[in-house]
Structure formats: C-alpha cells, structure tokens
Scaffold this motif. Structure first.
Motif, PDB file in Angstrom:
ATOM      1  N   UNK A 209       0.832  -1.204   0.000  1.00 16.80           N
ATOM      2  CA  UNK A 209       0.000   0.000   0.000  1.00 16.80           C
ATOM      3  C   UNK A 209       0.865   1.252   0.000  1.00 16.80           C
ATOM      4  N   UNK A 210       1.983   1.222   0.710  1.00 16.80           N
ATOM      5  CA  UNK A 210       2.882   2.370   0.731  1.00 16.80           C
ATOM      6  C   UNK A 210       3.363   2.693  -0.681  1.00 16.80           C
ATOM      7  N   UNK A 211       3.800   1.683  -1.424  1.00 16.78           N
ATOM      8  CA  UNK A 211       4.263   1.891  -2.797  1.00 16.78           C
ATOM      9  C   UNK A 211       3.119   2.371  -3.681  1.00 16.78           C
ATOM     10  N   UNK A 212       1.949   1.801  -3.481  1.00 22.99           N
ATOM     11  CA  UNK A 212       0.773   2.188  -4.269  1.00 22.99           C
ATOM     12  C   UNK A 212       0.441   3.665  -4.072  1.00 22.99           C
ATOM     13  N   UNK A 213       0.411   4.102  -2.829  1.00 23.20           N
ATOM     14  CA  UNK A 213       0.079   5.496  -2.534  1.00 23.20           C
ATOM     15  C   UNK A 213       1.139   6.449  -3.078  1.00 23.20           C
ATOM     16  N   UNK A 214       2.381   6.031  -3.020  1.00 22.58           N
ATOM     17  CA  UNK A 214       3.464   6.880  -3.522  1.00 22.58           C
ATOM     18  C   UNK A 214       3.452   6.992  -5.041  1.00 22.58           C
ATOM     19  N   UNK A 215       3.074   5.910  -5.703  1.00 28.46           N
ATOM     20  CA  UNK A 215       3.176   5.873  -7.161  1.00 28.46           C
ATOM     21  C   UNK A 215       1.935   6.390  -7.877  1.00 28.46           C
ATOM     22  N   UNK A 216       0.766   6.183  -7.309  1.00 30.02           N
ATOM     23  CA  UNK A 216      -0.473   6.491  -8.015  1.00 30.02           C
ATOM     24  C   UNK A 216      -0.836   7.975  -7.986  1.00 30.02           C
ATOM     25  N   UNK A 217      -1.361   8.442  -9.086  1.00 32.89           N
ATOM     26  CA  UNK A 217      -1.943   9.782  -9.128  1.00 32.89           C
ATOM     27  C   UNK A 217      -3.299   9.723  -8.435  1.00 32.89           C
ATOM     28  N   UNK A 218      -3.758  10.860  -7.998  1.00 37.20           N
ATOM     29  CA  UNK A 218      -5.006  10.883  -7.227  1.00 37.20           C
ATOM     30  C   UNK A 218      -6.213  10.417  -8.039  1.00 37.20           C
TER      31      UNK A 218
END
Length: 246
Positions: A209-218
């Motif tokens: 989830x940490x990587x997902x939140x860092x990588x994804x645009x809103x």
C-alpha cells in the motif's frame, strides 16, 4: 491508538532501580543510522550499563509513575512524558519512540527495554531523550528510513509472531497517523476498507500500500491492470472506477 497507548504497562518507580541487562530490543537499524557503532562501543570499553546508571539516577520516574501501580504509568503520566520529550502522544512520534526502542507490542514500554534502549543510545537524562525524539522525527521524513519504520510497524502492531495479519479497523486507524495528509488516495482506501467485508490486512497489503500510494496519481490515471498489486488494491481501484461511472 489513543489512550490504549498509555494505559498499557510501562516503566514505574522501580524503573531506575533495576540493573541494565546486557541484551536489548533496541532497533539496530536506528542505532546504525544514528551513528552509534556497537562494535566501537565494545572495543572502546564503553559500558552500556554505565549509561543506564547515569540515566536511572535521575528521579524522573516519580513524576510519571502511577501512584497506585508503581510499576506502570497511567494515561496522564504517559501523556506528560511524551509531552515533556516533545512527542505528540497520539502521533507518529510516539510510534517512533517505540521503533527506536525496538518494542515488540503496541502500548507496551516495559522498564527494561526502556532503560536498555535509551541507555544504549547514550541518554543520561531527559534532554538526551529529547534529542533522540528530534532525531527520529527527522528520520521519519526520509523516505528510506520511513519505509524501514513502516515495515517494522506491521510487526509491532500484530504483536504475536504467530499472527499473519492485523485487524482491518486497526490498520485504518493507524494509516492516517503515520501517513498524515500526504496521500489523497488514503482516505478513499480507508473508507473502501471500512465498508468492505475484509476483516484483516496482510503483510503484503500493508507493505505494498505504501508503494501504491506513492506511485499512483489521485485520479488513478496511471494505474496498470497488469501490475502485480494485491487483490485488495485491485478491488479498491475497481470500486473507485464503478463509483465514478455512476
């Protein structure tokens, strides 16, 4: 986290009267990043017990110990301790203190890990503890250090080594504390999880989830369906997509 953090057993009146043991749960990665070289300490004859003695000779315990249960701190005493060392008792700083001490369970700061940990960090008084708290605040702003802390936190929250996951409702309480308002998608993910039938969060979901939140645009415009995200993340993206179409 809240009051559960303070109401668990911590150190008490006997805190400063115990001898410092040779072993400690202190976080080795934090020690190394803090410039504390264990090998140098040993070869130079720097005795961790001496640091402990210097520390527990201070009568700080009387200020924080529970009046009735002398071996622990009540909620008020714990809040005062964190306040005195410059840590938000309901924020990431309190978890940061647990991290640098290498504590195994949430809300538990037993006497010996407390003495061993801060002694081996060279603390001989409250001013030294404040310096360590300031240091961990800075480290948690670094992406690499934060990732180490975040991975450790999952183990800390589940407590029992036999457990493979943590309750989903606990995860949705902790994530806003550790992430703050850095990631716009976090609130939506927590809402999705709260309204789903998922009862537990696995280590894989927690870490990715940490990587997902860092990588994804809103707006999730850069999400790739073929990427190897956990199923729960895929379900979240699918739910957002359906929501936006209605």
């Amino acid at each position: 986290m809240g009051k559960q953090w303070y109401q668990r057993r911590v150190h008490g009146k006997q805190w400063y009267q115990r001898r410092v043991h040779g072993s400690s749960g202190i976080n080795a990665e934090y020690m190394a990043s803090s410039g504390i070289n264990a090998e140098y300490m040993a070869s130079s004859g720097i005795n961790a017990e001496l640091h402990g003695k210097q520390w527990y000779q201070r009568r700080v315990h009387g200020k924080y110990a529970d009046r009735e249960e002398k071996d622990s701190m009540d909620a008020e005493g714990m809040m005062q301790f964190f306040s005195d060392v410059g840590a938000n008792p309901e924020g990431i700083e309190a978890l940061g203190v647990a991290w640098i001490l290498g504590l195994q369970e949430m809300g538990d700061i037993d006497r010996q890990p407390f003495i061993d940990g801060f002694s081996k960090l060279g603390c001989s008084g409250m001013s030294d503890i404040r310096k360590q708290v300031d240091k961990v605040k800075s480290q948690l702003k670094d992406q690499g250090s934060f990732k180490k802390f975040y991975r450790w936190l999952f183990t800390h929250l589940k407590g029992d080594d036999k457990k493979k996951a943590i309750p989903a409702d606990l995860a949705t309480q902790i994530w806003p504390i550790v992430f703050g308002d850095r990631y716009p998608l976090l609130g939506r993910f927590c809402d999705f999880l709260d309204n789903s039938e998922t009862d537990y969060v696995t280590k894989d979901v927690w870490e990715q989830l940490l990587d997902f939140l860092r990588e994804m645009k809103s707006d999730l415009s850069n999400f790739e369906e073929m990427a190897a995200w956990p199923v729960l993340v895929d379900e979240f993206v699918e739910a957002v997509s359906k929501e936006e179409k209605t």
